[in-house]
Design a protein around this motif. Structure first.
Motif, PDB file in Angstrom:
ATOM      1  N   ALA A 126      47.056  10.249  12.070  1.00 39.44           N
ATOM      2  CA  ALA A 126      47.769   8.890  12.935  1.00 39.44           C
ATOM      3  C   ALA A 126      47.374   7.470  12.391  1.00 39.44           C
ATOM      4  O   ALA A 126      47.410   6.703  12.834  1.00 39.44           O
TER       5      ALA A 126
ATOM      6  N   GLU B 183      50.365   3.172   8.546  1.00 39.46           N
ATOM      7  CA  GLU B 183      51.285   3.376   7.957  1.00 39.46           C
ATOM      8  C   GLU B 183      51.699   4.841   7.426  1.00 39.46           C
ATOM      9  O   GLU B 183      50.791   5.592   7.262  1.00 39.46           O
ATOM     10  N   THR B 184      53.005   5.268   7.750  1.00 40.12           N
ATOM     11  CA  THR B 184      53.514   6.772   7.318  1.00 40.12           C
ATOM     12  C   THR B 184      53.399   6.927   5.779  1.00 40.12           C
ATOM     13  O   THR B 184      53.329   5.899   5.210  1.00 40.12           O
TER      14      THR B 184
ATOM     15  N   THR C 177      59.355   9.245   8.842  1.00 40.96           N
ATOM     16  CA  THR C 177      59.386   8.742  10.536  1.00 40.96           C
ATOM     17  C   THR C 177      58.011   9.022  11.040  1.00 40.96           C
ATOM     18  O   THR C 177      57.179   9.905  10.400  1.00 40.96           O
ATOM     19  N   ARG C 178      57.681   8.290  12.054  1.00 37.22           N
ATOM     20  CA  ARG C 178      56.335   8.887  12.902  1.00 37.22           C
ATOM     21  C   ARG C 178      56.614  10.182  13.282  1.00 37.22           C
ATOM     22  O   ARG C 178      55.560  11.156  13.226  1.00 37.22           O
ATOM     23  N   ASP C 179      57.761  10.717  13.788  1.00 33.31           N
ATOM     24  CA  ASP C 179      57.830  11.965  14.056  1.00 33.31           C
ATOM     25  C   ASP C 179      57.650  13.022  12.876  1.00 33.31           C
ATOM     26  O   ASP C 179      56.902  14.056  12.978  1.00 33.31           O
TER      27      ASP C 179
ATOM     28  N   GLU D  98      55.688  12.349  10.402  1.00 29.94           N
ATOM     29  CA  GLU D  98      54.442  12.139  10.084  1.00 29.94           C
ATOM     30  C   GLU D  98      53.259  13.161  10.899  1.00 29.94           C
ATOM     31  O   GLU D  98      52.244  13.907  10.122  1.00 29.94           O
TER      32      GLU D  98
ATOM     33  N   ARG E 155      54.378  13.328  19.347  1.00 28.74           N
ATOM     34  CA  ARG E 155      54.698  12.996  17.983  1.00 28.74           C
ATOM     35  C   ARG E 155      54.847  11.585  17.652  1.00 28.74           C
ATOM     36  O   ARG E 155      55.651  11.055  17.004  1.00 28.74           O
ATOM     37  N   GLY E 156      54.165  10.534  18.464  1.00 23.18           N
ATOM     38  CA  GLY E 156      54.152   9.357  18.483  1.00 23.18           C
ATOM     39  C   GLY E 156      53.268   8.784  19.477  1.00 23.18           C
ATOM     40  O   GLY E 156      52.349   9.487  20.159  1.00 23.18           O
TER      41      GLY E 156
END
Length: 458
Positions: free
Chosen positions: A89, A92-93, A171-173, A175, A386-387
């Motif tokens: 987490a 920055e991805t 994207t965060r997803d 990641e 996922r976020g």
């Protein structure tokens, strides 16, 4: 979509556009199918799966005899501790920019392994090593999660295929989807003490959590540590991809060991500081405990005292560390507030005290995440959170009062300071919750729901 180019190289499918928003719009229209072998487990059933997985058994440490330890023990204690999968987490991805100029490739990448990325490009794309340069700007959070460099390989491939500079930002997803998680694990402990409160038996069993931090630490004449791990040529046992997560394995092992020590201290009627000192010979740990007790202003008391004070200690990267914490527990909601934490660290010669202090504070704050909130929820291979709307990392509002002590060891060689202070946060908070309420937590994170459940058993 105007200005968009679709690129495919084997199982890598990408869309390229000078406008990032247009690229996001375009990729959503691509219908891709994939499959992989999923295990019939989820975040609730994984622990039973691990224990019964038919692992390879390795006795990694043994002293004395287990039967002798049982006979010498007036009281025997058996516990099982659970730790879930955790995401890295990072704020920055994973990100990379690749540019091909003539026959030379340059990649700027958010990675903890620039040399690994260079070797990966050489091996996968066939570039000569002297034609590849990797530049690592400041990494926006890593914690072991950016040891991999998949995004750097992807950007390099796309730059080669298109002949243009390509910047790739997960994207965060993505990641969460691609993460190599802190491994879930089970720790089973059988221990025993005699009438005077001396530990005579320590049978410690690790299931798939890793052995780092599993040293007994205490002076126990009859001890054994057994590690159950996946067979080298056998099928995978972990449901999700796993990797290094700040002080790998040590958080899990310290949580289990120091909770078990507290259980025995409470049963012996000896306060948890005195119980530890009584069973220790390691001068480094003794000094850390005394230093943190002094910094905290500890007043001895048998647990549970109702005060909400916890103690825990451990060792990592050649450094010894001890914590004391004070918590408040809302028995109506199960919410745990960590009021203050003191930490003492023996890291040999401390070259940069200010830097070391910042690391200690950061470890303590990050540790509150795995202790109170963070866990990956999943069903088979489907990662459900996922976020940051569903994966709760520490916030500024969680920040306790922090006091740190770095022991003066200028005559000793310097040791690691980036990870030791995180390893005992789970244990020190769990022990403080017990002192406040009499409720013992055996699984992390210690969410309000789990605290309420534990309170029902008091």
């Amino acid at each position: 979509i105007a200005g968009t180019k679709v690129v495919r190289d084997g199982d890598l499918v990408a869309v390229i556009n000078e406008n990032r928003d247009k690229a996001d719009e375009a990729i959503a229209k691509i219908k891709a199918k994939y499959s992989f072998n999923e295990m019939p487990v989820n975040d609730k059933t994984i622990f039973g799966w691990m224990v019964n997985a038919g692992s390879e058994v390795n006795v990694i440490r043994s002293t004395g005899d287990m039967e002798t330890g049982r006979q010498l023990s007036e009281k025997i204690f058996e516990s099982e501790f659970h730790d879930p999968y955790l995401a890295h987490a990072a704020i920055e991805t994973h990100t990379a920019l690749a540019q091909l100029e003539g026959d030379k490739l340059t990649v700027w990448a958010s990675t903890q392994s620039p040399f690994g990325l260079k070797d990966g490009i050489v091996n996968e794309l066939g570039f000569p090593a002297d034609k590849v340069r990797v530049i690592a700007p400041f990494v926006g959070g890593g914690f072991g999660g950016k040891s991999g460099y998949q995004q750097g390989i992807e950007a390099a491939k796309l730059a080669k295929l298109t002949g243009k500079p390509v910047m790739l930002i997960w994207t965060r997803d993505e990641e969460f989807f691609y993460d190599t998680f802190h491994p879930a694990g089970v720790i089973k402990i059988k221990s025993g003490i005699d009438k005077s409160g001396l530990i005579k038996l320590w049978d410690y069993n690790i299931y798939l959590a890793g052995s780092r931090g599993s040293d007994t630490l205490y002076d126990v004449p009859n001890s054994k540590t057994t590690h159950y791990e996946g067979k080298r040529d056998g099928p995978p046992i972990h449901a999700l991809a796993t990797g290094a997560w700040r002080a790998p394995s040590n958080n899990t092992n310290t949580f289990a060991r120091e909770s078990q020590i507290d259980i025995m201290a409470a049963a012996s009627g000896i306060n948890p500081l005195e119980f530890r000192l009584k069973n220790l010979k390691d001068e480094h740990l003794i000094d850390c405990l005394k230093a943190v007790a002094d910094k905290f202003g500890y007043v001895a008391g048998k647990t549970p005292s109702g005060r909400g004070i916890g103690i825990a200690m451990g060792s990592d990267a050649g450094t010894w560390v001890a914590h004391m914490a004070e918590v408040k527990v809302d028995k109506n909601t199960g919410n745990v507030e960590v009021v203050r934490i003191a930490c003492a660290q023996d890291m040999g010669l401390c070259v940069n005290p200010e830097g070391a202090t910042i690391q200690m504070e950061g470890c303590i704050m990050m540790g509150l995440g795995y202790t109170l909130a963070e866990e990956i929820l999943f069903e088979g291979g489907n990662i459900q959170n996922r976020g940051f709307d569903s994966y709760d990392i520490p916030r500024f509002s969680w920040m306790p009062k922090i006091d740190t002590v770095i022991l003066d060891r200028r005559d000793k060689p310097p040791q690691g300071g980036g990870e030791p202070a995180i390893i005992a946060i789970g244990a020190v908070v769990a022990n403080a919750i017990f002192d406040a309420t009499g409720a013992r937590l055996y699984r992390m994170p210690m969410t309000p729901a789990r605290v309420l459940e534990a309170l029902k058993k008091v």
